[in-house]
Design a protein around this motif. Sequence first.
Motif, PDB file in Angstrom:
ATOM      1  N   ARG A 191      44.459  33.262  31.407  1.00  0.00           N
ATOM      2  CA  ARG A 191      43.025  33.328  31.624  1.00  0.00           C
ATOM      3  C   ARG A 191      42.667  32.662  32.948  1.00  0.00           C
ATOM      4  N   GLN A 192      41.583  33.144  33.557  1.00  0.00           N
ATOM      5  CA  GLN A 192      40.962  32.502  34.719  1.00  0.00           C
ATOM      6  C   GLN A 192      41.968  32.178  35.833  1.00  0.00           C
ATOM      7  N   VAL A 193      42.662  33.208  36.275  1.00  0.00           N
ATOM      8  CA  VAL A 193      43.611  33.068  37.383  1.00  0.00           C
ATOM      9  C   VAL A 193      42.843  33.195  38.698  1.00  0.00           C
ATOM     10  N   ARG A 194      43.091  32.290  39.632  1.00  0.00           N
ATOM     11  CA  ARG A 194      42.289  32.236  40.855  1.00  0.00           C
ATOM     12  C   ARG A 194      42.979  32.912  42.041  1.00  0.00           C
ATOM     13  N   SER A 195      42.193  33.695  42.767  1.00  0.00           N
ATOM     14  CA  SER A 195      42.650  34.341  44.000  1.00  0.00           C
ATOM     15  C   SER A 195      41.839  33.791  45.164  1.00  0.00           C
ATOM     16  N   GLN A 238      37.281  28.184  48.159  1.00  0.00           N
ATOM     17  CA  GLN A 238      36.551  29.255  47.491  1.00  0.00           C
ATOM     18  C   GLN A 238      37.555  30.189  46.820  1.00  0.00           C
ATOM     19  N   TRP A 239      37.203  30.627  45.599  1.00  0.00           N
ATOM     20  CA  TRP A 239      38.147  31.400  44.808  1.00  0.00           C
ATOM     21  C   TRP A 239      37.442  32.531  44.091  1.00  0.00           C
ATOM     22  N   LEU A 240      38.196  33.584  43.864  1.00  0.00           N
ATOM     23  CA  LEU A 240      37.763  34.669  42.999  1.00  0.00           C
ATOM     24  C   LEU A 240      38.543  34.525  41.700  1.00  0.00           C
ATOM     25  N   GLU A 241      37.815  34.438  40.586  1.00  0.00           N
ATOM     26  CA  GLU A 241      38.472  34.216  39.307  1.00  0.00           C
ATOM     27  C   GLU A 241      38.727  35.539  38.598  1.00  0.00           C
ATOM     28  N   VAL A 242      39.966  35.756  38.208  1.00  0.00           N
ATOM     29  CA  VAL A 242      40.365  36.966  37.488  1.00  0.00           C
ATOM     30  C   VAL A 242      40.686  36.550  36.055  1.00  0.00           C
ATOM     31  N   ASP A 243      39.882  37.028  35.098  1.00  0.00           N
ATOM     32  CA  ASP A 243      39.999  36.570  33.721  1.00  0.00           C
ATOM     33  C   ASP A 243      40.322  37.736  32.781  1.00  0.00           C
ATOM     34  N   ASP A 251      38.890  44.724  37.651  1.00  0.00           N
ATOM     35  CA  ASP A 251      38.732  43.796  38.775  1.00  0.00           C
ATOM     36  C   ASP A 251      39.478  44.319  39.997  1.00  0.00           C
TER      37      ASP A 251
END
Length: 315
Positions: free
Chosen positions: A167-171, A185-190, A121
């Motif tokens: 899990r599913q940390v939002r940026s 609005q978020w980008l999810e980093v899982d 990612d």
Amino acid sequence: MALSKEVYSPYRRFSVKEWSALSQDKTAPLTARELEELQGYNEKASMREVEEIYLPLSRLLSLYVGAVQGLNREESSFLGGNGAKIPFIIGLAGSVAVGKSTTARILQTLLARWPGHPKVDLITTDGFLHPNAKLVQQGIMNRKGFPESYDRAALLAFLSDIKSGRRQVRSPVYSHLVYDVVPDQWLEVDQPDILIVEGLNVLQTGRLRAGEPHVFISDYFDFSIYLDADEALVEEWYIQRFLELRKTAFTDPRSYFRNYASLSEEEAVKTATRIWHEINLKNLHENIQPTRERARLILHKGADHMIDEIFLRKL
């Protein structure tokens, strides 16, 4: 490039030829079309550069990832942990217009094609800028991109969650079109295998106030890269990018910079030059360039926007 004298330098210097020889695979796993799609505005990269620079680098990084992942597993077993996957984090720093976005995207694509870490990612720290309304309120809109314009606490919390295996940390999401953070609005980093964090000041330590935790963004990095070039060249690239945007993105009615679209070429050059010297060069001198020697790897670019020297910190 003005580093310490060679005999005292903590870096090993490689020419392109020397670095290229480190690769065991001379076939770049990218097509010309893929490479074209990975390049940003006025950020050039060639298939030859992919083969000579980025492919060996991706192999080296893959070795680091495997070693760190193995150590994490052993440590987790020793401590009786649950064995949650801990992402390997790469920090990428450098000036505005030096080509960080293209470098980050190329590395993301190449690293995902090595065995053992298919999920890579990429986030930029732009999403962690304070919203424009807050910057205006604080009177620092003209210092956007400087360390104080970022929500440092939010970025540290994000990286802490990533390194905790959550899990599913939002940026947050940033729009270069409207020049602001996009609300809700978020980008999810899982739990990726690798996370690339790209930004101007990611290697900066900053000025801590009494009572603040002595934790820096770079504390969460497993590997760090600084993209370097002579200041005069970066200024030239910045102006060229500004002129290109004036004919493309700035013409969009939603663009924050839409007023610049009507400038003549002479006016656009003068405007870009002023912005570079008043904001970007100042930020480079005060905050970005002083962090260069904190990087494990320095990629230096020449006049053609191609990497011409590589500096790898000695272990």
